[in-house]
Design a protein around this motif. Sequence first.
Motif, mmCIF file in Angstrom:
data_model
loop_
_atom_site.group_PDB
_atom_site.id
_atom_site.type_symbol
_atom_site.label_atom_id
_atom_site.label_comp_id
_atom_site.label_asym_id
_atom_site.label_seq_id
_atom_site.Cartn_x
_atom_site.Cartn_y
_atom_site.Cartn_z
ATOM 1 N N ASN A 163 0.829 -1.200 0.000
ATOM 2 C CA ASN A 163 0.000 0.000 0.000
ATOM 3 C C ASN A 163 0.865 1.253 0.000
ATOM 4 O O ASN A 163 1.564 1.533 0.974
ATOM 5 N N THR A 164 0.800 1.991 -1.089
ATOM 6 C CA THR A 164 1.448 3.293 -1.198
ATOM 7 C C THR A 164 0.403 4.344 -0.831
ATOM 8 O O THR A 164 -0.689 4.350 -1.383
ATOM 9 N N TYR A 165 0.743 5.231 0.099
ATOM 10 C CA TYR A 165 -0.228 6.223 0.557
ATOM 11 C C TYR A 165 0.127 7.622 0.074
ATOM 12 O O TYR A 165 1.301 8.014 0.073
ATOM 13 N N VAL A 166 -0.915 8.340 -0.330
ATOM 14 C CA VAL A 166 -0.783 9.751 -0.690
ATOM 15 C C VAL A 166 -1.697 10.527 0.255
ATOM 16 O O VAL A 166 -2.916 10.329 0.258
ATOM 17 N N LEU A 167 -1.110 11.371 1.067
ATOM 18 C CA LEU A 167 -1.850 12.215 1.997
ATOM 19 C C LEU A 167 -1.870 13.625 1.443
ATOM 20 O O LEU A 167 -0.815 14.166 1.105
ATOM 21 N N TYR A 168 -3.048 14.212 1.305
ATOM 22 C CA TYR A 168 -3.086 15.563 0.742
ATOM 23 C C TYR A 168 -4.073 16.440 1.506
ATOM 24 O O TYR A 168 -5.047 15.978 2.102
ATOM 25 N N ASN A 169 -3.777 17.743 1.477
ATOM 26 C CA ASN A 169 -4.607 18.702 2.198
ATOM 27 C C ASN A 169 -5.417 19.552 1.223
ATOM 28 O O ASN A 169 -5.392 19.325 0.002
ATOM 29 N N GLU A 170 -6.127 20.532 1.756
ATOM 30 C CA GLU A 170 -7.012 21.354 0.929
ATOM 31 C C GLU A 170 -6.226 22.227 -0.043
ATOM 32 O O GLU A 170 -6.768 22.680 -1.052
ATOM 33 N N GLN A 171 -4.957 22.478 0.258
ATOM 34 C CA GLN A 171 -4.105 23.260 -0.641
ATOM 35 C C GLN A 171 -3.515 22.403 -1.756
ATOM 36 O O GLN A 171 -2.766 22.896 -2.593
ATOM 37 N N LYS A 172 -3.806 21.084 -1.729
ATOM 38 C CA LYS A 172 -3.341 20.114 -2.724
ATOM 39 C C LYS A 172 -1.869 19.754 -2.578
ATOM 40 O O LYS A 172 -1.278 19.149 -3.474
ATOM 41 N N ASP A 173 -1.246 20.178 -1.468
ATOM 42 C CA ASP A 173 0.080 19.653 -1.152
ATOM 43 C C ASP A 173 -0.088 18.206 -0.704
ATOM 44 O O ASP A 173 -1.111 17.842 -0.099
ATOM 45 N N CYS A 174 0.908 17.374 -0.977
ATOM 46 C CA CYS A 174 0.759 15.971 -0.606
ATOM 47 C C CYS A 174 2.059 15.375 -0.081
ATOM 48 O O CYS A 174 3.161 15.807 -0.428
ATOM 49 N N HIS A 205 1.045 5.076 -13.720
ATOM 50 C CA HIS A 205 -0.221 5.147 -12.991
ATOM 51 C C HIS A 205 -0.112 6.126 -11.828
ATOM 52 O O HIS A 205 -1.000 6.959 -11.610
ATOM 53 N N PHE A 206 0.986 6.038 -11.089
ATOM 54 C CA PHE A 206 1.187 6.912 -9.942
ATOM 55 C C PHE A 206 1.297 8.373 -10.381
ATOM 56 O O PHE A 206 0.647 9.256 -9.817
ATOM 57 N N GLN A 207 2.101 8.629 -11.395
ATOM 58 C CA GLN A 207 2.273 10.003 -11.865
ATOM 59 C C GLN A 207 0.967 10.571 -12.415
ATOM 60 O O GLN A 207 0.676 11.761 -12.233
ATOM 61 N N SER A 208 0.189 9.733 -13.071
ATOM 62 C CA SER A 208 -1.102 10.186 -13.594
ATOM 63 C C SER A 208 -2.046 10.558 -12.452
ATOM 64 O O SER A 208 -2.782 11.553 -12.545
ATOM 65 N N TYR A 209 -2.010 9.783 -11.375
ATOM 66 C CA TYR A 209 -2.853 10.102 -10.231
ATOM 67 C C TYR A 209 -2.481 11.468 -9.661
ATOM 68 O O TYR A 209 -3.356 12.294 -9.368
ATOM 69 N N ILE A 210 -1.199 11.717 -9.500
ATOM 70 C CA ILE A 210 -0.737 13.001 -8.968
ATOM 71 C C ILE A 210 -1.170 14.146 -9.888
ATOM 72 O O ILE A 210 -1.709 15.167 -9.428
ATOM 73 N N LYS A 211 -0.963 13.971 -11.170
ATOM 74 C CA LYS A 211 -1.271 15.031 -12.134
ATOM 75 C C LYS A 211 -2.770 15.276 -12.246
ATOM 76 O O LYS A 211 -3.230 16.430 -12.228
ATOM 77 N N GLU A 212 -3.542 14.217 -12.376
ATOM 78 C CA GLU A 212 -4.981 14.357 -12.581
ATOM 79 C C GLU A 212 -5.682 14.984 -11.377
ATOM 80 O O GLU A 212 -6.731 15.609 -11.514
ATOM 81 N N ASN A 213 -5.095 14.827 -10.204
ATOM 82 C CA ASN A 213 -5.683 15.412 -8.997
ATOM 83 C C ASN A 213 -5.045 16.734 -8.611
ATOM 84 O O ASN A 213 -5.394 17.311 -7.569
ATOM 85 N N GLY A 214 -4.146 17.226 -9.461
ATOM 86 C CA GLY A 214 -3.536 18.529 -9.234
ATOM 87 C C GLY A 214 -2.723 18.619 -7.960
ATOM 88 O O GLY A 214 -2.680 19.675 -7.318
ATOM 89 N N LEU A 215 -2.058 17.515 -7.594
ATOM 90 C CA LEU A 215 -1.336 17.477 -6.321
ATOM 91 C C LEU A 215 0.101 17.969 -6.469
ATOM 92 O O LEU A 215 0.720 17.837 -7.529
ATOM 93 N N ASN A 216 0.611 18.510 -5.381
ATOM 94 C CA ASN A 216 1.979 19.029 -5.320
ATOM 95 C C ASN A 216 2.753 18.252 -4.258
ATOM 96 O O ASN A 216 2.637 18.550 -3.067
ATOM 97 N N PRO A 217 3.540 17.244 -4.631
ATOM 98 C CA PRO A 217 4.285 16.470 -3.635
ATOM 99 C C PRO A 217 5.326 17.332 -2.926
ATOM 100 O O PRO A 217 6.137 17.988 -3.571
ATOM 101 N N VAL A 218 5.270 17.325 -1.600
ATOM 102 C CA VAL A 218 6.190 18.153 -0.813
ATOM 103 C C VAL A 218 7.058 17.329 0.123
ATOM 104 O O VAL A 218 8.026 17.841 0.685
ATOM 105 N N LEU A 219 6.735 16.039 0.318
ATOM 106 C CA LEU A 219 7.499 15.229 1.260
ATOM 107 C C LEU A 219 7.354 13.750 0.910
ATOM 108 O O LEU A 219 6.283 13.293 0.515
ATOM 109 N N LEU A 220 8.464 13.020 1.055
ATOM 110 C CA LEU A 220 8.483 11.573 0.838
ATOM 111 C C LEU A 220 8.926 10.904 2.135
ATOM 112 O O LEU A 220 9.991 11.210 2.670
#
Length: 213
Positions: free
Chosen positions: A15-26, A41-56
Amino acid sequence: MIAIECLTYNPYQENTYVLYNEQKDCIIVDPGMHNAHEEQHFQSYIKENGLNPVLLLNTHCHVDHVLGNKCVYDNFGLLAQFHEGEIPVLMEVQNYAPQMGFNYQAAPIAEQFLLDKDIIKFGDDTLEAILAPGHSPAHLCFYSAKHNFLIGGDVLFRNSIGRTDLPGGNHTQLLQSITERIYTLPEKTTVYPGHGPSTTIGFEKTSNPFIQG
């Protein structure tokens, strides 16, 4: 508010988890993508939901939880944050991943590491790092008291616990970690594990056949 998306990857159904807030940071936790299809698939999910990865974050560094670290680094410039005690585990991945059929490429390692009880800032929210060894030498879980959830990695599963027969595993230590670090959280806490469905602290304390509260 923190929303949580679970994306399941690789032959271990990690299970890979993506946590995101109302500002779309994840925050990305334990990316397990193991081939080009899963990476897309993973990159498409990030892009299609307009997310901004800020931490791994990595709960621990077994192969199925770090396969996507290089993809995240290459695409978003993020270095994985984990406990320094997991470095030997991560180093071994390079040796045995090819034997298991994985095309593993190592990502650079950050110069700073997480410690027990570290507070991870995420916009207006925070996560607390909880050291819970046993499945691996320096396994971390990530807890949100405000939102009542725990990203638990491979410590506690629904009606099960993490395996301890891998190098660095310790069954007695794992049971102690669950008793002293996990079961002491509020019973309503939702646990999002590294494999399988979510559960709650209260449910596991009364029904887990391996360890009850």
